[in-house]
Design a protein around this motif. Structure first.
Motif, PDB file in Angstrom:
ATOM      1  N   PHE A 298       0.763  -1.367   0.005  1.00 38.61           N
ATOM      2  CA  PHE A 298       0.033   0.081  -0.029  1.00 38.61           C
ATOM      3  C   PHE A 298       0.720   1.299  -0.120  1.00 38.61           C
ATOM      4  N   PRO A 299       0.310   2.249  -0.458  1.00 38.52           N
ATOM      5  CA  PRO A 299       1.100   3.564  -0.834  1.00 38.52           C
ATOM      6  C   PRO A 299       1.416   4.118   0.754  1.00 38.52           C
ATOM      7  N   GLY A 300       2.578   4.717   0.786  1.00 37.55           N
ATOM      8  CA  GLY A 300       3.085   5.359   2.166  1.00 37.55           C
ATOM      9  C   GLY A 300       3.424   4.169   2.976  1.00 37.55           C
ATOM     10  N   ARG A 301       3.568   2.764   2.758  1.00 42.29           N
ATOM     11  CA  ARG A 301       3.845   1.919   3.644  1.00 42.29           C
ATOM     12  C   ARG A 301       5.261   2.095   4.390  1.00 42.29           C
ATOM     13  N   THR A 302       6.228   2.525   3.833  1.00 39.71           N
ATOM     14  CA  THR A 302       7.328   2.804   4.469  1.00 39.71           C
ATOM     15  C   THR A 302       7.339   3.863   5.745  1.00 39.71           C
ATOM     16  N   LEU A 303       6.687   5.015   5.044  1.00 36.39           N
ATOM     17  CA  LEU A 303       6.246   5.834   6.325  1.00 36.39           C
ATOM     18  C   LEU A 303       5.605   5.566   7.231  1.00 36.39           C
TER      19      LEU A 303
END
Length: 414
Positions: A298-303
Motif C-alpha cells: 500500500f502507498p506510504g507503507r514505509t512512512l
C-alpha cells in the motif's frame, strides 16, 4: 442479530484537508481564519461560525461552492457542513434578533441553512445537498417539519464511537424520515476521532464503530432511505487543533473498515483479505510486519512503518519520562544544579543515557523526515515533529546540556 453487508448505497471515503494535506499544486484554506474575512464571523474570537445576518456571508459560501463545482464538472452532490455551530446566537446581531418573542437559535440556524440551500438549488437545480445532522438532533419533529429544509437537504448522521448507541441512532434516523427527510446518510470514522493528538490509529476501535453502524443499517425501517455511509478520516478536530493520524499510517484501518462493510462481519476471513491485499501480517498498523521480504503493497507503507517505530520509541516510559528517572531526581535535582553539587559519577551516567536516547531518537526522526517530505509540504512535516517529537527531545537535550554545564563549572571551580 444476523450479520449483513452494508445495504445498497454509496461508501464514501472522506479525506480531511484542513491539516496535513498531501502535496498538491494549490490548496484553498477555510476562510474565516483570514483577517480579511474576520468581519463575517458570528463572534470575533470564533473562526468556525459564520454570521447568519450578513448577506456577504451567503455570497462568500456561494463563491466557495462555485469554485468547487467548476473544478468538478460532473459533480451532483455537495456537502455544506453546518455542524458544531456552538457560538451561533452569541453575536450582537443575533442577540438582537433573538430578543424578539418566539425567535430561537434553532430557527436562526434553520433559516440560514435554508437560505444557503435555496441559493444552491437556484444555481444548480439538480444538485443534492448533504449537511451534518448534529445541530438538528435535539429539534422536535414539528420544528423540522417547519424548517424549510424538507426536500432541500439530506442529513448525514455522524457517530465515530465504538460504543455507538444503535437504538438511539435508529430512532434519530426515523425522526428525520418522519419529518420528511427521507434521504439520509451515515458517517463513520477510520481515523481522526480517537483523541485530538493520536499519532497511530487503533483499527479495532474503528472496526467496532463500523460494526455498530451495520446494526443500525439492519434495524432502520424500509421507509428510511439510507443513501450511503461516509468513512471519515479527520486530520484535525478543528482548524486550530493539532494534527491527528496521517493518512499512510491509517490505511490498514481504512481497508479493514471497507472490507467489514462489504462482508457484513469481522472475522478471520475478513482479516485475511485485508492482510493479503496490503501484504502485512496484521490489520493493526502497530503489528503490521511484512509477511515476506518483499515490499508492502500500500502507498506510504514505509512512512507508516517508520512512524509506528518512532511512536513506540517516543512513548517508552524510559524515554518520555526521563526527567522523572530515579537518578535524575535523586542526583541531578534543581537544588543540585543551582549549587553545582553533583556526583560526577552518577551525572555522567545520566549524561551517557540521555545522549544514547538522543542518538537513537535523532536517527529515527531523520528516517521519518526523509520519507515524510515525499508526501507532505515542509510546514506539515515541521508541525508534526514539533507536536510529537519536541516534547520528548527537548527535555533530553536540556538534561544532557545542563549536566555538561554543571560538570564544566565544577571543574573550573565556579
Amino acid at each position: 442479530m444476523e450479520s449483513l453487508p452494508w445495504p445498497k448505497g454509496q461508501k464514501l471515503v472522506h479525506l480531511d484537508l484542513k491539516g496535513a494535506p498531501p502535496r498538491v499544486e494549490y490548496l484553498h484554506k477555510f476562510v474565516l481564519k483570514h483577517r480579511t474575512m474576520c468581519h463575517l464571523r458570528e463572534v470575533a474570537h470564533c473562526v468556525g461560525t459564520l454570521n447568519p445576518h450578513k448577506e456577504d456571508g451567503v455570497k462568500l459560501v456561494m463563491e466557495m461552492l462555485r469554485q468547487v463545482v467548476e473544478l468538478h464538472p460532473d459533480l451532483h452532490t455537495l456537502h455544506i457542513g453546518a455542524d458544531e455551530v456552538y457560538m451561533l446566537g452569541e453575536g450582537e446581531e443575533s442577540k438582537l434578533w433573538l430578543a424578539s418573542p418566539g425567535q430561537t437559535v434553532e430557527q436562526l440556524f434553520l433559516i440560514h441553512v435554508a437560505k444557503v440551500a435555496k441559493a444552491i438549488k437556484e444555481a444548480w437545480p439538480q444538485m443534492h445537498i448533504i449537511m451534518w445532522d448534529d445541530m438538528m438532533r435535539g429539534m422536535s419533529q414539528d420544528t423540522l417539519n417547519d424548517s424549510g429544509l424538507i426536500r432541500l437537504v439530506e442529513p448525514m448522521l455522524w457517530d465515530y464511537t465504538p460504543n455507538l448507541d444503535v437504538e438511539k441512532t435508529v430512532s434519530l434516523l426515523e425522526k428525520y424520515c418522519s419529518a420528511g427527510m427521507v434521504d439520509v446518510w451515515a458517517a463513520s470514522s477510520f481515523k481522526g476521532s480517537t483523541s485530538v493528538h493520536t499519532c497511530v490509529p487503533n483499527t479495532h476501535r474503528h472496526v467496532e464503530n463500523h460494526r455498530q453502524w451495520l446494526k443500525v443499517a439492519a434495524s432502520v425501517s424500509a421507509t428510511v432511505k439510507l443513501k450511503g455511509i461516509a468513512l471519515t478520516g479527520w486530520q484535525r478536530y478543528d482548524h486550530l487543533s493539532v494534527l491527528c493520524e496521517l493518512i499512510p499510517v491509517a490505511l490498514p484501518s481504512l481497508v479493514t473498515c471497507l472490507q467489514l462493510l462489504t462482508d457484513g462481519q469481522f472475522n478471520a476471513d475478513t482479516q485475511r483479505k485485508v492482510t493479503e491485499k496490503l501484504g502485512i501480517s496484521s490489520v493493526e498498523v502497530e503489528n503490521m510486519e511484512r509477511v515476506s521480504a518483499g515490499e508492502f503493497l500500500f502507498p506510504g507503507r514505509t512512512l507508516a512503518h517508520l512512524i509506528v517505530d518512532l511512536n513506540s520509541f517516543l512513548n517508552s516510559e524510559d524515554v518520555r519520562y526521563f526527567e522523572k528517572n530515579m537518578f535524575v531526581r535523586g542526583w541531578f535535582s534543581p537544588y543540585h544544579q543551582h549549587r553545582k553539587m553533583v556526583s560526577p559519577l552518577i551525572t555522567m551516567q545520566i549524561h551517557r543515557q540521555a545522549s544514547t536516547y538522543l542518538t537513537v531518537l535523532q536517527q529515527k526522526v531523520e528516517a521519518v523526515r526523509e520519507e515524510m517530505v515525499h508526501f507532505y509540504p515542509d510546514s506539515t512535516v515541521q508541525e508534526w515533529f514539533e507536536e510529537h517529537v519536541s516534547p520528548v527531545l527537548i527535555p533530553l537535550q536540556r538534561i544532557r546540556d545542563d549536566i555538561t554545564v554543571c560538570l564544566t563549572g565544577m571543574e573550573s571551580g565556579h
